[in-house]
Design an enzyme around this catalytic site. Sequence first.
Site, PDB file in Angstrom:
ATOM      1  N   GLN A   1       0.806  -1.216   0.000  1.00  0.00           N
ATOM      2  CA  GLN A   1       0.000   0.000   0.000  1.00  0.00           C
ATOM      3  C   GLN A   1       0.844   1.273   0.000  1.00  0.00           C
ATOM      4  OE1 GLN A   1      -2.492  -0.561   3.459  1.00  0.00           O
ATOM      5  NE2 GLN A   1      -3.376  -2.446   2.654  1.00  0.00           N
TER       6      GLN A   1
ATOM      7  N   HIS B   1      -0.768  -0.474   5.599  1.00  0.00           N
ATOM      8  CA  HIS B   1      -1.198   0.527   6.584  1.00  0.00           C
ATOM      9  C   HIS B   1      -0.211   1.688   6.757  1.00  0.00           C
ATOM     10  CE1 HIS B   1      -3.698  -2.951   8.549  1.00  0.00           C
ATOM     11  NE2 HIS B   1      -4.004  -2.743   7.278  1.00  0.00           N
TER      12      HIS B   1
ATOM     13  N   GLU C   1     -14.557   2.585  10.391  1.00  0.00           N
ATOM     14  CA  GLU C   1     -15.132   3.557  11.319  1.00  0.00           C
ATOM     15  C   GLU C   1     -15.105   4.976  10.774  1.00  0.00           C
ATOM     16  OE1 GLU C   1     -13.614   1.355  15.451  1.00  0.00           O
ATOM     17  OE2 GLU C   1     -12.920   3.380  14.957  1.00  0.00           O
TER      18      GLU C   1
END
Length: 373
Positions: A89, A153, A247
């Site tokens: 990523q 991440h 979230e």
Amino acid sequence: MKKSIFSLYFFVIMLNFSCGQNSENKVITPEDVPFNAELFIDELQIPWGFAFLPDGSILITEKKGELIHFLNEKKIKISNVPEVYQRGQGGLLDIQLHPEYSKNGWIYITYSSTDGNQKGGHTALMRAKLKNNALVDKEVLYKAVPNTTKGQHFGSRIVFDNDGYLYFSIGERGARDVNPQDITRDGGKIYRLHDDGKIPSNNPFVGKKNAKTAIYSYGHRNPQGLIKHPETGKIWDHEHGPRGGDEVNIIKKGANYGWPVITYGINYSGTEITDKTAMDGMEQPIHYWIPSIAPSGMAFVTSNKYENWKGSILVGSLSFQYLERLVLEGTKVVKREKLLEGKGRVRDVKQGPDGLIYVAVEGKGIYKLIPKK
């Protein structure tokens, strides 16, 4: 008596895409979409982030490490871009202009960087200026440590608040049991700096022994949405959960957002991470998704160009490949809409200076949503 998160997960799955604290919020596709999607900039691979310049042109980060200036319907490749650590990523990530860009010319970029003594990379924040199609006056304002060869991440989004503070996010770099809950370590945090990279003296962990004093909040997993509320000025984020448990949060000074001690998600294998969805001293999300939509990019709609959209949030979905509109009453999500289904993985979304919505889609480019008359 606490419910098992594993049982909760599959109970919610059976509700067929209902989500958050409000099970009635079933995602729908409107019968009459109030826009036509025009491919405004084509032939982009992974347009991770983009920003509008005062003249209406656009700076676009390509994850592979290219910065593109879209000017007069041409794509100009910018030189002297920071070298990126291309793994998983990682790459060239977000881009944001200084609120007073017209006066000072500062551009802010996050990217995966190999700087440091360890192998691998970690997220860095740089500012620079644009001159003659090149970045000049480059300054690295923050570099997370230690490097790791893990590919997941990195975060990362950038936003300024009403007081001129700069916020940026860094994911926990795949070290969920080490980084997010430890304020002496980088990763799984949202950081706050002055625009020149200095640490604000009123940051929450200034004076704490061995703390990373740039940290503003912690306990995050992988925030890839970070925006300022247009009315309250508060900073909102969204972040990837694991399997379920993405979230939306309102960021508070010094607050702990719980990952991985509490979560509404489970492991990708289907096993539990924890049986806890709440604990004292840890913030609850204002909204969460089960199953995960893999959110990326986030924008508040403030214009009146689209009927009944003002005040809602737009979020890109990587996994389900659509744009989601969240309708709010205060801080409560009361309705969800699917938009741009089938276009591809939505990486970023912005409201342009013309009040129109622009959406970056992997493998396609940037779409402009033109309201129907």
